[in-house]
Design a protein around this motif. Structure first.
Motif, mmCIF file in Angstrom:
data_model
loop_
_atom_site.group_PDB
_atom_site.id
_atom_site.type_symbol
_atom_site.label_atom_id
_atom_site.label_comp_id
_atom_site.label_asym_id
_atom_site.label_seq_id
_atom_site.Cartn_x
_atom_site.Cartn_y
_atom_site.Cartn_z
ATOM 1 N N UNK A 19 14.253 17.484 42.245
ATOM 2 C CA UNK A 19 14.586 16.084 41.987
ATOM 3 C C UNK A 19 14.142 15.209 43.159
ATOM 4 N N UNK A 20 14.426 15.663 44.384
ATOM 5 C CA UNK A 20 14.008 14.893 45.572
ATOM 6 C C UNK A 20 12.501 14.677 45.576
ATOM 7 N N UNK A 21 11.751 15.742 45.329
ATOM 8 C CA UNK A 21 10.285 15.632 45.340
ATOM 9 C C UNK A 21 9.802 14.680 44.256
ATOM 10 N N UNK A 22 10.381 14.777 43.064
ATOM 11 C CA UNK A 22 10.012 13.877 41.975
ATOM 12 C C UNK A 22 10.312 12.424 42.328
ATOM 13 N N UNK A 78 -0.750 12.974 44.225
ATOM 14 C CA UNK A 78 -1.014 12.845 45.654
ATOM 15 C C UNK A 78 -0.151 11.818 46.377
ATOM 16 N N UNK A 79 0.502 10.904 45.629
ATOM 17 C CA UNK A 79 1.288 9.877 46.310
ATOM 18 C C UNK A 79 2.454 10.500 47.071
ATOM 19 N N UNK A 80 2.817 9.903 48.195
ATOM 20 C CA UNK A 80 3.832 10.401 49.125
ATOM 21 C C UNK A 80 3.589 11.885 49.430
ATOM 22 N N UNK A 81 2.575 12.167 50.267
ATOM 23 C CA UNK A 81 2.245 13.563 50.591
ATOM 24 C C UNK A 81 3.418 14.292 51.232
ATOM 25 N N UNK A 143 12.424 13.877 61.264
ATOM 26 C CA UNK A 143 12.327 14.925 60.257
ATOM 27 C C UNK A 143 11.385 16.046 60.677
ATOM 28 N N UNK A 144 11.423 17.141 59.947
ATOM 29 C CA UNK A 144 10.487 18.231 60.190
ATOM 30 C C UNK A 144 9.065 17.738 59.984
ATOM 31 N N UNK A 150 8.954 15.806 54.697
ATOM 32 C CA UNK A 150 7.908 16.644 54.112
ATOM 33 C C UNK A 150 8.539 17.846 53.418
ATOM 34 N N UNK A 151 7.725 18.800 53.071
ATOM 35 C CA UNK A 151 8.174 19.929 52.259
ATOM 36 C C UNK A 151 9.226 20.790 52.973
#
Length: 224
Positions: A19-22, A78-81, A143-144, A150-151
């Motif tokens: 959900x966060x990634x989406x 690709x948006x918000x890598x 952040x990391x 990021x991931x």
């Protein structure tokens, strides 16, 4: 192609990662809440191997496993890598995601176990936290991923937010803000970001849910 659908469970850190990634990428999706005590025919069809959530369905094609899904989203939108552009930095990010996924299981073992087994899981959870405290976000960075999520942040967020609820429900203490100041600062920055804060399960509701499941699990174990 059809739109994006996510089969998940509100209380699951693995669903929440997706959900966060989406949300970060601004991808519209339909959220399909699953009942894990009565799994839908679609869930079993889309994930016949593990029969677990989350499952992302894009164009009627399923993708399973939370961090695999996040990488799929990264490659498709690709948006918000969420991964660095440098190949070495990408490899390092993937290393930490794998580390968190493997070691983070000990946090859930604290929740699922009692006695010596729980104590062992607590020690291994503390070891994971110590390593992340040492090698986590660089000084001066939130952040990391540096100044943006990021991931790796997504992977660890799926452990960190649930840790407090697990501690309260299980009685197993893992996180100490004084002992882990960098991680504590990271948690505060991560959880107050609107896109994250708006997509976190309510802590009170989460704790009641986890307590109910733990009691049921321990009761079944006692009668075996």
């Amino acid at each position: 192609m059809d739109g994006v659908k996510l089969h998940g469970v509100w209380a699951s850190p693995f669903s929440t990662r997706v959900v966060w990634a989406l949300k970060l990428k601004g991808i519209p999706f339909d959220n399909i809440e699953e009942d894990l005590s009565n799994k839908s025919a679609l869930l079993l069809q889309y994930n016949p191997v593990h029969k677990k959530i989350p499952v992302l369905v894009h164009g009627r094609r399923p993708v399973c496993e939370s961090m695999v899904i996040v990488e799929y989203l990264e490659e498709t939108w690709p948006q918000y890598p969420l991964l660095p552009t440098d190949p070495h930095e990408r490899a390092v990010a993937r290393f930490w995601v794998k580390f968190i996924d493997e070691k983070g299981l000990n946090v859930w073992m604290v929740y699922r176990s009692v006695g010596e087994e729980q104590e062992k899981a607590m020690r291994e959870s503390l070891e994971m936290l110590s390593i992340l405290e040492e090698h986590g976000p660089n000084k001066g960075k939130k952040f990391f991923g540096g100044d943006s999520i990021n991931i790796v942040d997504i992977a660890f967020g799926g452990v960190a937010y649930w840790m407090g609820a697990i501690e309260e429900v299980s009685g197993g203490k893992m996180f100490d803000a004084v002992k882990f100041p960098r991680l504590n600062a990271w948690m505060a920055d991560f959880e107050c970001l609107p896109v994250i804060a708006e997509n976190l399960p309510d802590q009170g509701k989460l704790r009641k849910h986890l307590a109910r499941l733990r009691e049921k699990r321990l009761s079944l174990s006692a009668h075996k």
